[in-house]
Design an enzyme around this catalytic site. Structure first.
Site, mmCIF file in Angstrom:
data_model
loop_
_atom_site.group_PDB
_atom_site.id
_atom_site.type_symbol
_atom_site.label_atom_id
_atom_site.label_comp_id
_atom_site.label_asym_id
_atom_site.label_seq_id
_atom_site.Cartn_x
_atom_site.Cartn_y
_atom_site.Cartn_z
ATOM 1 N N HIS A 53 15.687 13.603 -8.914
ATOM 2 C CA HIS A 53 15.680 14.968 -8.591
ATOM 3 C C HIS A 53 14.730 16.008 -9.516
ATOM 4 O O HIS A 53 15.194 17.057 -9.930
ATOM 5 C CB HIS A 53 17.033 15.610 -8.733
HETATM 6 C C1 LIG Z 1 14.511 7.310 -4.430
HETATM 7 C C2 LIG Z 1 15.096 8.678 -3.951
HETATM 8 C C3 LIG Z 1 16.328 8.963 -3.548
HETATM 9 C C4 LIG Z 1 16.523 10.166 -3.337
HETATM 10 N N1 LIG Z 1 17.832 10.441 -2.685
HETATM 11 C C5 LIG Z 1 18.163 11.711 -2.496
HETATM 12 C C6 LIG Z 1 19.423 12.053 -1.716
HETATM 13 O O1 LIG Z 1 20.031 11.127 -1.279
HETATM 14 N N2 LIG Z 1 19.735 13.342 -1.397
HETATM 15 C C7 LIG Z 1 18.992 14.392 -1.693
HETATM 16 O O2 LIG Z 1 19.303 15.564 -1.452
HETATM 17 N N3 LIG Z 1 17.648 14.077 -2.444
HETATM 18 C C8 LIG Z 1 17.546 12.757 -2.792
HETATM 19 N N4 LIG Z 1 16.363 12.669 -3.301
HETATM 20 C C9 LIG Z 1 15.491 13.702 -3.871
HETATM 21 C C10 LIG Z 1 14.773 14.421 -2.706
HETATM 22 O O3 LIG Z 1 14.065 13.687 -1.655
HETATM 23 C C11 LIG Z 1 13.729 15.471 -3.116
HETATM 24 O O4 LIG Z 1 14.057 16.296 -4.269
HETATM 25 C C12 LIG Z 1 12.818 16.281 -2.207
HETATM 26 O O5 LIG Z 1 12.549 15.175 -1.136
HETATM 27 C C13 LIG Z 1 11.673 16.828 -2.899
HETATM 28 O O6 LIG Z 1 11.026 17.555 -1.929
HETATM 29 P P1 LIG Z 1 9.614 18.243 -2.182
HETATM 30 O O7 LIG Z 1 9.126 18.857 -0.895
HETATM 31 O O8 LIG Z 1 9.786 19.174 -3.522
HETATM 32 O O9 LIG Z 1 8.572 16.807 -2.776
HETATM 33 P P2 LIG Z 1 8.302 15.677 -1.608
HETATM 34 O O10 LIG Z 1 9.501 15.587 -0.536
HETATM 35 O O11 LIG Z 1 8.271 14.680 -2.722
HETATM 36 O O12 LIG Z 1 6.881 15.979 -0.908
HETATM 37 C C14 LIG Z 1 5.643 16.067 -1.628
HETATM 38 C C15 LIG Z 1 4.654 15.520 -0.659
HETATM 39 O O13 LIG Z 1 3.374 15.912 -1.261
HETATM 40 C C16 LIG Z 1 2.451 14.796 -1.236
HETATM 41 N N5 LIG Z 1 1.317 14.846 -1.952
HETATM 42 C C17 LIG Z 1 1.545 14.992 -3.455
HETATM 43 N N6 LIG Z 1 0.426 15.160 -4.067
HETATM 44 C C18 LIG Z 1 -0.549 15.114 -3.115
HETATM 45 C C19 LIG Z 1 -1.694 15.469 -3.050
HETATM 46 N N7 LIG Z 1 -2.654 15.412 -4.081
HETATM 47 N N8 LIG Z 1 -2.523 15.741 -1.718
HETATM 48 C C20 LIG Z 1 -1.815 15.694 -0.665
HETATM 49 N N9 LIG Z 1 -0.617 15.410 -0.591
HETATM 50 C C21 LIG Z 1 0.049 15.273 -1.763
HETATM 51 C C22 LIG Z 1 3.177 13.497 -1.275
HETATM 52 O O14 LIG Z 1 2.886 12.493 -0.896
HETATM 53 C C23 LIG Z 1 4.850 14.023 -0.478
HETATM 54 O O15 LIG Z 1 4.544 13.784 0.789
HETATM 55 C C24 LIG Z 1 15.762 11.404 -3.731
HETATM 56 C C25 LIG Z 1 14.426 11.102 -3.870
HETATM 57 C C26 LIG Z 1 13.989 9.867 -4.286
HETATM 58 C C27 LIG Z 1 12.639 9.607 -4.512
#
Ligand SMILES: Cc1cc2nc3c(=O)[nH]c(=O)nc-3n(C[C@H](O)[C@H](O)[C@H](O)COP(=O)(O)OP(=O)(O)OC[C@H]3O[C@@H](n4cnc5c(N)ncnc54)[C@H](O)[C@@H]3O)c2cc1C
Length: 538
Positions: A473
């Site tokens: 997280h």
């Molecule tokens: C293994 C795991 C289990 C988890 N379990 C849970 C759970 O059960 N429940 C829950 O609520 N949360 C869970 N989480 C946490 C939750 O999924 C994340 O906090 C949330 O998805 C983050 O969202 P975000 O939009 O910040 O980033 P992300 O969803 O990580 O999205 C970032 C995106 O940007 C893209 N990106 C990054 N850099 C670049 C670049 N330079 N160029 C183009 N694209 C790029 C990435 O590829 C990705 O697709 C878990 C996370 C993981 C990894």
């Protein structure tokens, strides 16, 4: 390529934002995603989670710097690199956090982010299987499943033991209060993972106005003076550019968004100068204030069958596989986290500071680089897990070169505050107390991890440092706040000192929330869409 808005990253927040920005048909949005398609069997199957954990084709698979708080170990940080981002590889637990978490966001100088404000957004985004009420939404794009009638029987023993330990049953962990033991709601729909891509991006693309480019790795933001004008990205070995007529929004997640900002010349001045990166604006907060939840599992050999009994043997795999393919139900349609809860490690606290997980499955045998949930231990077993709600330690993320493809340095600073290790010590003692309650004690054959010989504060703390790690997280690395001296984005998510550039993902959280971070990340995406539409209203 040109669009009104460019969104970098099709993750939890990026997908929700793309949907919101194109809802009224006014704007063209380009979404650039470094990863590929999510049309993969094990992404759509909820328990396929275990298969995605180390798969570098769809996972950034980061390793942190060696951390003194973790006994000098490097921690493994999976992050989704695929349409849907981490919501396509996560464990699907749906938790929004405590009202007080968001009151703290607002109190930090961020109007429009208090509990009432974000609850409105949560309700609008949800399609809760149990229907809507004053705290829940129905009819929204994100399906939230109530699986309480489908859980493994061992979870009932866990709930009974919790009650015996003084932790009452909480029928709704997203309800009026968090404290208690219960069953997690999960983001699935008809037995399939309901990632942000499935809930928001696909419908938006179908409606029109969104173009998604996969395998497009954004290397930096382009500027005209102090105004973001577009981005540079790599696709198929070629460097390309895309122009934003209105704004660029970074939604790369808590690791990659600060990395992209730093690569683009927005970050700690001395660091960027040392790496030869031309400074666009100096902001020491980019990559700082990193917060994350740390967790540890206690694992038991059980006298009663667990998921190990069906997921290990070939005939069991065949059975659950057929059950899933024919009916869309059974263990494959669920999260590995079924039982859950929140509790306080001391009576003085008015709000829970620890989260609980009950998994009716164990994988003590595999080593590093394996997480074969579908080939668990050859004996019945279950795990009780913990994670902190609001740890006090702060880490940081920084680039170590100007190479956009090099992983940034992640310094979690795990248990870097004395309170964090003390609350975890109190929590593991509670976990053992819970396991000693009649409803669990009667079915536990032995404690496998850490093992009954590990007793006393010193040994327990050593075990915590030796075995615990992220529960995935990370957040707050581009935190929101009114002042550039202490924050990266303002309360409208605009990067301080720059025009036409915002951040919308878990990196903007002013403080981590008490619980899992997927729901809050999606909420941030939607809220960003609202703010952007307001600011560009004709
Ligand atoms: C293994 C795991 C289990 C988890 N379990 C849970 C759970 O059960 N429940 C829950 O609520 N949360 C869970 N989480 C946490 C939750 O999924 C994340 O906090 C949330 O998805 C983050 O969202 P975000 O939009 O910040 O980033 P992300 O969803 O990580 O999205 C970032 C995106 O940007 C893209 N990106 C990054 N850099 C670049 C670049 N330079 N160029 C183009 N694209 C790029 C990435 O590829 C990705 O697709 C878990 C996370 C993981 C990894």
């Amino acid at each position: 390529m040109e669009a009104d808005f460019i969104i970098v990253g099709a993750g939890s927040a990026g997908c929700a934002l793309a949907d919101k920005l194109t809802a009224d048909g006014r704007y063209r949005v380009l979404v650039l995603e470094a990863g590929g398609s999510d049309r993969r069997f094990w992404v759509q199957v909820p328990l396929g989670y275990g298969k995605l954990f180390y798969d570098k084709e769809l996972n950034w698979a980061y390793a942190t710097a060696a951390d003194a708080g973790l006994d000098g170990r490097s921690d493994y940080w999976p992050r989704g690199k695929i349409l849907g981002g981490s919501s396509s590889i996560n464990a699907m637990v749906y938790i929004r956090g405590q009202a007080a978490d968001y009151e703290d966001w607002a109190a930090a100088g961020n109007p429009g982010w208090g509990w009432d404000d974000v609850l409105r957004v949560y309700k609008a985004m949800e399609d809760n299987e149990d229907g809507g009420d004053e705290l829940h939404g129905s009819g929204g794009p994100l399906h939230v499943s109530d699986v309480s009638d489908r859980i493994h029987p061992l979870c009932r023993a866990y709930l009974a033991a919790a009650e015996e330990a003084g932790l009452s049953f909480n029928p709704d962990l997203n309800g009026a209060h968090q404290a208690g033991a219960g069953i997690y709601e999960i983001t699935t729909f008809k037995g399939r993972r309901n990632s942000a891509a499935r809930a928001f991006l696909y419908p938006a693309v179908k409606r029109g106005g969104v173009e998604t480019v996969t395998n497009a790795h954004v290397t930096r933001v382009l500027f005209e003076g102090k105004r973001a004008s577009g981005v540079e990205y790599l696709k198929g070995g070629e460097t390309r550019t895309a122009t934003a007529r209105r704004e660029v929004i970074l939604a790369g997640g808590a690791v990659n968004t600060p990395q992209i900002l730093q690569l683009s010349g927005i970050g700690p001045g001395a660091l960027l100068q040392a790496l030869g990166i031309a400074l666009v604006t100096s902001n020491a907060n980019v990559g700082r204030h990193l917060q994350d939840h740390l967790g540890i599992n206690y694992t038991y050999r059980s006298r009663q069958p667990s998921l190990n009994n069906v997921l290990r043997p070939w005939w069991g795999k065949l059975m659950v596989g057929l059950q899933y393919l024919i009916t869309g139900s059974g263990p494959l349609s669920l999260s590995l986290n079924q039982g859950g809860g929140f509790f306080s490690t001391d009576a003085e606290r008015t709000k829970p500071n620890m989260q609980l997980y009950m998994q009716a499955i164990t994988t003590t045998v595999p080593g590093v680089g394996e997480r074969p949930l579908l080939t668990p231990d050859p004996f019945p077993g279950f795990s009780l897990g913990l994670s902190s709600c609001r740890p006090r330690a702060r880490g940081f993320i920084e680039i170590t070169s100007d190479d956009p493809l090099a992983a940034p340095r992640i310094v979690p600073n795990a248990y870097g505050h004395a309170d964090d290790i003390n609350e975890m010590l109190a929590a593991v003692k509670f976990l053992r107390h819970l396991a000693s309650m009649p409803s669990l004690a009667s079915i536990i054959e032995e404690e496998l991890l850490p093992g009954p010989e590990v007793t006393g504060d010193e040994a327990l703390v050593h075990d915590i440092r030796r075995r615990s790690g992220t529960v995935y997280h990370p957040s707050c690395t581009c935190r929101m706040g009114p002042d550039a001296a202490s924050a990266v984005v303002d309360p409208r998510l605009r990067v301080h000192g720059i025009e036409g550039l915002r951040v919308a993902d878990a990196s903007i959280f002013p403080n981590i929330i008490s619980g899992n971070t997927n729901a809050p990340a999606m909420m941030v995406g939607i809220r960003a869409g609202e703010l952007i539409c307001e600011d560009h209203a004709p």
